[in-house]
Design a protein around this motif. Structure first.
Motif, PDB file in Angstrom:
ATOM      1  N   TYR A  61     -19.345-132.033  63.041  1.00  0.00           N
ATOM      2  CA  TYR A  61     -19.047-133.040  64.064  1.00  0.00           C
ATOM      3  C   TYR A  61     -18.954-134.373  63.764  1.00  0.00           C
ATOM      4  O   TYR A  61     -18.278-135.076  64.422  1.00  0.00           O
ATOM      5  N   ILE A  62     -19.717-134.805  62.751  1.00  0.00           N
ATOM      6  CA  ILE A  62     -19.759-136.046  62.427  1.00  0.00           C
ATOM      7  C   ILE A  62     -18.702-136.433  61.765  1.00  0.00           C
ATOM      8  O   ILE A  62     -18.257-137.693  61.921  1.00  0.00           O
ATOM      9  N   ASP A  63     -18.007-135.616  61.143  1.00  0.00           N
ATOM     10  CA  ASP A  63     -16.673-135.876  60.339  1.00  0.00           C
ATOM     11  C   ASP A  63     -15.369-136.365  61.383  1.00  0.00           C
ATOM     12  O   ASP A  63     -14.334-136.974  60.945  1.00  0.00           O
ATOM     13  N   ARG A  64     -15.521-135.642  62.603  1.00  0.00           N
ATOM     14  CA  ARG A  64     -14.643-135.927  63.609  1.00  0.00           C
ATOM     15  C   ARG A  64     -14.494-137.487  64.398  1.00  0.00           C
ATOM     16  O   ARG A  64     -15.465-138.071  64.481  1.00  0.00           O
ATOM     17  N   ASP A  65     -13.275-137.590  64.404  1.00  0.00           N
ATOM     18  CA  ASP A  65     -13.105-139.134  65.067  1.00  0.00           C
ATOM     19  C   ASP A  65     -13.063-138.870  66.620  1.00  0.00           C
ATOM     20  O   ASP A  65     -13.580-139.497  67.427  1.00  0.00           O
ATOM     21  N   ASP A  66     -12.319-137.775  67.112  1.00  0.00           N
ATOM     22  CA  ASP A  66     -12.153-137.464  68.332  1.00  0.00           C
ATOM     23  C   ASP A  66     -13.126-136.647  68.976  1.00  0.00           C
ATOM     24  O   ASP A  66     -12.944-135.678  69.795  1.00  0.00           O
ATOM     25  N   ASP A  67     -14.692-137.210  68.855  1.00  0.00           N
ATOM     26  CA  ASP A  67     -15.580-136.256  69.703  1.00  0.00           C
ATOM     27  C   ASP A  67     -15.710-136.666  70.743  1.00  0.00           C
ATOM     28  O   ASP A  67     -15.140-137.196  71.688  1.00  0.00           O
ATOM     29  N   LEU A  68     -17.221-136.669  71.373  1.00  0.00           N
ATOM     30  CA  LEU A  68     -17.485-137.144  72.697  1.00  0.00           C
ATOM     31  C   LEU A  68     -17.163-138.471  72.934  1.00  0.00           C
ATOM     32  O   LEU A  68     -16.664-139.063  73.972  1.00  0.00           O
ATOM     33  N   ILE A  69     -17.443-139.347  71.935  1.00  0.00           N
ATOM     34  CA  ILE A  69     -16.919-140.792  72.069  1.00  0.00           C
ATOM     35  C   ILE A  69     -16.216-140.805  70.973  1.00  0.00           C
ATOM     36  O   ILE A  69     -16.707-141.139  69.797  1.00  0.00           O
ATOM     37  N   ASP A  70     -15.017-141.633  71.352  1.00  0.00           N
ATOM     38  CA  ASP A  70     -14.118-141.640  70.069  1.00  0.00           C
ATOM     39  C   ASP A  70     -14.573-142.789  69.170  1.00  0.00           C
ATOM     40  O   ASP A  70     -14.896-143.867  69.669  1.00  0.00           O
ATOM     41  N   ASP A  71     -14.798-142.368  67.920  1.00  0.00           N
ATOM     42  CA  ASP A  71     -15.095-143.215  66.795  1.00  0.00           C
ATOM     43  C   ASP A  71     -14.565-144.550  66.810  1.00  0.00           C
ATOM     44  O   ASP A  71     -15.235-145.610  66.147  1.00  0.00           O
ATOM     45  N   ARG A  72     -13.440-144.755  67.011  1.00  0.00           N
ATOM     46  CA  ARG A  72     -12.764-146.150  67.162  1.00  0.00           C
ATOM     47  C   ARG A  72     -13.247-147.238  68.349  1.00  0.00           C
ATOM     48  O   ARG A  72     -12.801-148.143  68.381  1.00  0.00           O
ATOM     49  N   GLU A  73     -14.107-146.436  69.381  1.00  0.00           N
ATOM     50  CA  GLU A  73     -14.502-147.327  70.524  1.00  0.00           C
ATOM     51  C   GLU A  73     -15.673-148.195  69.790  1.00  0.00           C
ATOM     52  O   GLU A  73     -16.518-147.785  68.954  1.00  0.00           O
ATOM     53  N   PRO A  74     -16.211-149.136  70.633  1.00  0.00           N
ATOM     54  CA  PRO A  74     -17.234-149.923  70.513  1.00  0.00           C
ATOM     55  C   PRO A  74     -18.651-149.119  70.200  1.00  0.00           C
ATOM     56  O   PRO A  74     -19.393-149.419  69.312  1.00  0.00           O
ATOM     57  N   LEU A  75     -18.739-148.285  71.059  1.00  0.00           N
ATOM     58  CA  LEU A  75     -20.072-147.415  70.806  1.00  0.00           C
ATOM     59  C   LEU A  75     -19.665-146.172  70.354  1.00  0.00           C
ATOM     60  O   LEU A  75     -20.335-145.090  70.432  1.00  0.00           O
ATOM     61  N   GLY A  76     -18.641-146.001  69.513  1.00  0.00           N
ATOM     62  CA  GLY A  76     -18.027-144.856  69.242  1.00  0.00           C
ATOM     63  C   GLY A  76     -19.009-143.930  68.157  1.00  0.00           C
ATOM     64  O   GLY A  76     -18.777-142.652  68.111  1.00  0.00           O
ATOM     65  N   LEU A  77     -19.933-144.466  67.406  1.00  0.00           N
ATOM     66  CA  LEU A  77     -20.905-143.564  66.788  1.00  0.00           C
ATOM     67  C   LEU A  77     -22.168-143.351  67.443  1.00  0.00           C
ATOM     68  O   LEU A  77     -23.032-142.835  66.805  1.00  0.00           O
ATOM     69  N   LEU A  78     -22.211-143.489  68.529  1.00  0.00           N
ATOM     70  CA  LEU A  78     -23.618-143.337  69.263  1.00  0.00           C
ATOM     71  C   LEU A  78     -23.837-141.950  69.701  1.00  0.00           C
ATOM     72  O   LEU A  78     -24.802-141.381  69.458  1.00  0.00           O
ATOM     73  N   ASP A  79     -22.543-141.182  69.927  1.00  0.00           N
ATOM     74  CA  ASP A  79     -22.789-139.773  70.014  1.00  0.00           C
ATOM     75  C   ASP A  79     -23.330-138.954  68.841  1.00  0.00           C
ATOM     76  O   ASP A  79     -23.844-138.058  68.777  1.00  0.00           O
ATOM     77  N   ASP A  80     -22.594-139.405  67.543  1.00  0.00           N
ATOM     78  CA  ASP A  80     -22.906-138.883  66.281  1.00  0.00           C
ATOM     79  C   ASP A  80     -24.379-139.112  66.142  1.00  0.00           C
ATOM     80  O   ASP A  80     -24.982-138.250  65.702  1.00  0.00           O
ATOM     81  N   ALA A  81     -24.932-140.340  66.412  1.00  0.00           N
ATOM     82  CA  ALA A  81     -26.234-140.598  66.011  1.00  0.00           C
ATOM     83  C   ALA A  81     -27.136-139.737  66.922  1.00  0.00           C
ATOM     84  O   ALA A  81     -28.167-139.055  66.588  1.00  0.00           O
ATOM     85  N   LEU A  82     -26.591-139.636  68.297  1.00  0.00           N
ATOM     86  CA  LEU A  82     -27.461-138.793  69.311  1.00  0.00           C
ATOM     87  C   LEU A  82     -27.351-137.221  68.717  1.00  0.00           C
ATOM     88  O   LEU A  82     -28.367-136.557  68.770  1.00  0.00           O
ATOM     89  N   PHE A  83     -26.297-136.881  68.248  1.00  0.00           N
ATOM     90  CA  PHE A  83     -26.162-135.442  67.676  1.00  0.00           C
ATOM     91  C   PHE A  83     -27.265-135.037  66.726  1.00  0.00           C
ATOM     92  O   PHE A  83     -27.963-134.033  66.717  1.00  0.00           O
ATOM     93  N   VAL A  84     -27.261-136.096  65.661  1.00  0.00           N
ATOM     94  CA  VAL A  84     -28.126-136.066  64.650  1.00  0.00           C
ATOM     95  C   VAL A  84     -29.719-135.930  65.073  1.00  0.00           C
ATOM     96  O   VAL A  84     -30.543-135.184  64.693  1.00  0.00           O
TER      97      VAL A  84
END
Length: 204
Positions: free
Chosen positions: A111-134
């Motif tokens: 999941y962390i390696d994906r760019d097109d996850d819940l919030i696209d990693d290219r968006e300003p808040l794009g890593l928030l869902d990655d951090a929330l998942f962890v």
């Protein structure tokens, strides 16, 4: 389980997030289906995690967007830094993680390696869902990661390859636990053992 304590947790994301006294503009917009997929994946990794729904995730994003930039970046990085320890544990041939842990860990890492996850990693808040998942999934790994990091410290102090494997670490820690129990037993034992009172005194 050899360790009797949990790891010192990095500052957690507030979930459920705080509510605002005044209405705040939504920082992101998410579809219920996308959040449901995210929630299902989180619970495959950690069945005991809090439930994620669109309102909670959007409120978290709104709260996050109000933080100073440095604080927001640090909060995300503190969560994502944990992933490095997880990947190191999986790759370490001297550590025998069980199969179920490996499956859950790979799902998180994928999941962390994906760019097109819940919030696209290219968006300003794009890593928030990655951090929330962890953050939500981490209790499924916390104890084993703490044990693994202790093993790494043990291995660095070893001399010779025979002492560098998980079994040697486990035996060393079991020996420490046994010694601790013996010490406690000695401390709790009476220093002098007197005979029963009736053998000391006789009433005539």
């Amino acid at each position: 389980m050899l360790m009797a304590f949990y790891p010192a947790a990095a500052p957690r994301l507030p979930f459920p997030p705080p509510t605002f006294a005044d209405p705040q503009p939504c920082a992101i917009e998410l579809t219920p289906a996308a959040v449901a997929r995210f929630d299902a994946l989180v619970h495959e990794v950690n069945p005991d995690a809090p439930r994620a729904d669109p309102d909670r995730v959007e409120c978290l994003a709104t709260w996050f967007s109000t933080l100073p930039t440095d604080e927001a970046h640090a909060l995300v990085e503190q969560q994502l830094d944990r992933v490095g320890d997880l990947g190191a544990m999986l790759a370490d041939r001297d550590w025998a993680a069980d199969a179920a842990t490996c499956v859950r860990a790979h799902r998180l890492l994928d999941y962390i390696d994906r760019d097109d996850d819940l919030i696209d990693d290219r968006e300003p808040l794009g890593l928030l869902d990655d951090a929330l998942f962890v953050d939500l999934a981490w209790p499924a790994f916390a104890v084993e990661i703490e044990e693994y990091l202790d093993f790494c410290d043990f291995r660095r102090g070893c001399r010779g390859n025979d002492a560098a494997h998980c079994d040697a670490w486990r035996q060393a820690r079991l020996s420490e636990v046994a010694a601790w129990h013996r010490n406690v037993a000695r401390q709790q034992a009476p220093y002098l053992r007197f005979p029963p009172p009736h053998s000391l005194f006789r009433i005539s």
